[in-house]
Motif scaffolding. Structure first.
Motif: not given
Length: 742
Positions: A279, A288-289, A291, A294, A297, A332-333
């Motif tokens: 993380t 990182r913002r 979609r 996300q 990752t 979280r995703a």
């Protein structure tokens, strides 16, 4: 009142677990359940679609109860379907008629001082000259003779001979290894000689697991190369890879005595550390913002966590952590908030659907209870003290900046210490009943041990993983630039040195705590299963009382405490008049126990002292079960306080009116028999039935103790039975227990 709406999966997981437990207790009496359960599921789905949300609140509540009933029934059916012994072609159906069987090695190989131990899964058996399809697991042992290779995962064997059913516990209170194997769908055991089996080829049952095992062996070789001290290497491999073959008994005992065994095994701690590292690293990446980022990752995080879980053998605690972090990553995703209690319950639900017998796995139970207790209790314990606030209050506006930084740094440091203390306390609350029930001890030094050892070992995990990654990079560079690899090897050597010193530090600390606080370990505590449930109920009721502050809950907690104390008093009262003579089943030994209530004299008839292993695993469990207060050991009959009379190599003893003849040699001729209550044959005594009948009569049972060889017992057993004697073999049937005449 408890608001159940936010905890949907908690309800479902509890219902599923209740169904599994019901099957474990009464499952053998139930008919096939799969069809009725499928019908119940269809009925529920039909009612749900028909009524929908238009139904009255009472009907919705009834539908909710029906859903729980359906999940409960599903737990019963899943456990029934997972029980291999119910199959028509299971090994149990063939018994001793098996001439040969074909099997594949389906587990890790445990290296012991004299044997290799592993599990094989049978695919076919030959009975009466014909091959037939079969299923079943066998726990096998192979001697470590020269030229005998260790069994490898996927090896296909052709084995001669029939396996034997797993043995029940052989001595009072002994660990029930048979039940443990049955929960893993293994019902047979066999010692296989090198000339009894033939490797026919390789058929890997699970390619991913085979890849994980092979990779683990390669990585273990890295630790073997760079961690030079044997004890530190063994702990390094156990800490990071979960391979504990090289950890010696002294080290295992030291960690058990200080409540830090979890450090020595790969568990949720290591998976959590890996999750935190992944993380943090992903958080450093730009963009990182988005979609897509996300989901990318999330996929990478899942790949890392499950690769590590596969690498370390998919133990119950690792599975729990991997599944739980999987749901956290996915939530979280998708941008969803996750309730930790729901996430934990969902992980349990999924794992129990995958393998219902995980519910009775000690690692599974302790892992889930510890996390549940930490999630609920740690924040509440932390709020008892505002450590950081206390240090900040010590600051004054006129203090120099250096002094103010000093107060803030102290506040941060001691707040972390308090949080770690709260975490350790919280984990102990829920796991205390199980620890007492399974391990019969409680280390009072767990706080002192964990406060230092856990942070150092956590850092050591990162260093160990870093060593593996660095070695991989050096090896990759070596493929491209062979001349540079030798120079670059100094980097993993340095990291390996640091890794070894960190392991040495926390290992020495654990041993130091054990030496400094030798009396901090409460041992030989016995909690029966009902008493364990009572203790659990008391803890839950006390937590509810502190949450709602209503006197009725405190009264209920008092009643439960009285019930627990009363059960202990009742058990002691029942045991006080109990007297037993026990011929123990200890390989190659002659050991007799004289029990009176909570006191005992244990006599080694062969005058050789018991080893620590023999005493710990064969005698002590029964002592704990009886909550013994005084157990004395004697080497030979001259030192024992039991009246005996020697006749050459034989011994006659009388204890509480019970007459026992221990026969190790020839029996002297007698004009008339002297009746005894028990005849014990030792050390392959050369006696004939007519000699025993002339000396002692034929009314007493003849007991073969563990010093008798198997060939001797097989020969004498049939001869004695033909002469009218009753026989008993402690090696096969367990300890012989007889009560004196009242």
């Amino acid at each position: 009142m408890i608001q159940w709406a936010p905890y949907a999966f908690v309800r479902l997981a509890l219902a599923l677990a209740a169904g599994i437990l019901t099957y474990l207790y009464i499952g053998s009496t139930l008919p096939p359940l799969i069809v009725p359960v499928l019908g119940l599921m269809l009925l529920y789905c039909g009612l749900q679609l028909w009524l929908g949300r238009r139904a009255a609140p009472a009907l919705l509540d009834a539908l909710g109860l029906m859903a729980l009933l359906t999940v409960y029934a599903a737990g019963l059916a899943l456990t029934q379907q997972a029980t291999e012994s119910r199959a028509d072609n299971h090994l149990q159906r063939f018994g001793s008629r098996i001439e040969f069987y074909r099997a594949v090695v389906d587990d890790y190989t445990v290296t012991r001082p004299a044997t290799y131990a592993t599990t094989v899964r049978v695919s076919a058996v030959r009975v009466a000259g014909q091959w037939r399809a079969a299923i079943g697991g066998i726990r096998v042992s192979v001697p470590r003779d020269s030229g005998v290779a260790a069994p490898q995962y996927g090896d296909v064997w052709l084995v001669r001979g029939a396996p034997a059913p797993s043995k029940p516990p052989l001595n009072p209170g002994e660990f029930d290894y048979r039940r443990y194997l049955e929960y893993h769908q293994v019902y047979h055991q066999q010692f296989i000689h090198p000339d009894q089996y033939l490797k026919m080829g390789v058929e890997v049952p699970n390619r991913w697991q085979a890849l994980g095992m092979k990779t683990a062996r390669v990585l273990d070789g890295v630790f073997r190369q760079y961690v030079h001290a044997r004890r530190e290497y063994a702990l390094a491999s156990a800490l990071v890879l979960g391979i504990k073959d090289e950890v010696d008994q002294q080290t295992r005992q030291a960690y058990a005595n200080t409540g830090t065994t979890h450090i020595m095994a790969v568990s949720g701690l290591q998976v959590g550390l890996l999750f935190a590292a992944v993380t943090w690293l992903l958080g450093l990446l730009p963009g990182r913002r988005g979609r897509l980022f996300q989901f990318g990752t999330a996929a990478l995080g899942l790949a890392v966590i499950w690769s590590y879980a596969l690498l370390t053998g998919l133990s119950a605690s690792v599975l729990r952590a991997a599944v739980m972090f999987t749901f956290i990553i996915l939530a979280r995703a998708w941008g969803r908030q996750s309730n930790m209690f729901n996430t934990l319950a969902l992980a349990a639900f999924v794992l129990l659907c995958y393998d219902p017998f995980l519910l009775v796995d000690v690692g599974f139970q302790l892992s889930f209870l510890a996390v549940l207790s930490i999630v609920y209790l740690q924040p509440r314990i932390v709020r008892w003290l505002d450590v950081q606030g206390w240090f900040i209050d010590r600051q004054r506006p006129w203090h120099p900046k250096a002094v103010q930084k000093f107060w803030r740094a102290n506040g941060w440091f001691w707040d972390k210490v308090w949080q770690a203390t709260a975490l350790s306390l919280a984990a102990q609350v829920a796991t205390l009943p199980l620890s007492l029930h399974y391990f019969h001890q409680f280390p009072l030094s767990f706080l002192a041990s964990n406060l230092i050892a856990v942070p150092i070992s956590s850092a050591a995990v990162y260093v160990g993983l870093g060593l593996l990654v660095l070695k991989g990079l050096v090896a990759a560079v070596g493929l491209l630039l062979p001349g540079v690899a030798a120079w670059l090897d100094v980097l993993p050597q340095g990291v390996g040195w640091l890794f070894e010193k960190m392991i040495w530090c926390f290992n020495e600390y654990i041993f130091g705590v054990g030496h400094l606080l030798p009396g901090a370990l409460l041992t030989e505590i016995h909690l029966s299963a009902p008493q364990t449930w009572l203790l659990f109920a008391w803890i839950v009721v006390m937590l509810v009382f502190f949450a709602v502050r209503q006197l009725g809950w405190l009264v209920l907690a008092f009643c439960l405490a009285c019930g627990l104390a009363g059960s202990k008093v009742w058990a002691a009262r029942q045991l006080a008049p109990d007297k037993q003579l026990i011929i123990y089943s200890i390989p190659r030994r002659s050991v007799v126990g004289f029990w009176e209530g909570a006191a005992a004299e244990i006599v080694m008839a062969d005058s050789l002292p018991l080893s620590e292993t023999e005493r710990t695993y064969r005698i002590v469990p029964g002592s704990i079960q009886r909550e013994a207060r005084r157990v004395l050991y004697y080497q030979g009959w001259p030192a024992a306080p039991v009246p005996t009379r020697r006749l050459n190599e034989n011994t006659l003893l009388v204890w509480r009116g019970l007459r026992v003849a221990l026969v190790a040699g020839k029996v002297a001729r007698a004009q008339a028999p002297s009746p005894v209550d028990v005849i014990v044959l030792r050390r392959n005594a050369r006696v004939w039935p007519e000699q025993l009948a002339a000396a002692f009569g034929t009314g007493a049972p003849v007991v073969f103790d563990s010093s008798c060889k198997s060939w001797y017992v097989a020969r004498q057993d049939s001869i004695l039975q033909a002469a009218g004697f009753r026989t008993y073999d402690v090696t096969m049937r367990g300890a012989f227990v007889v009560a004196p005449r009242q």
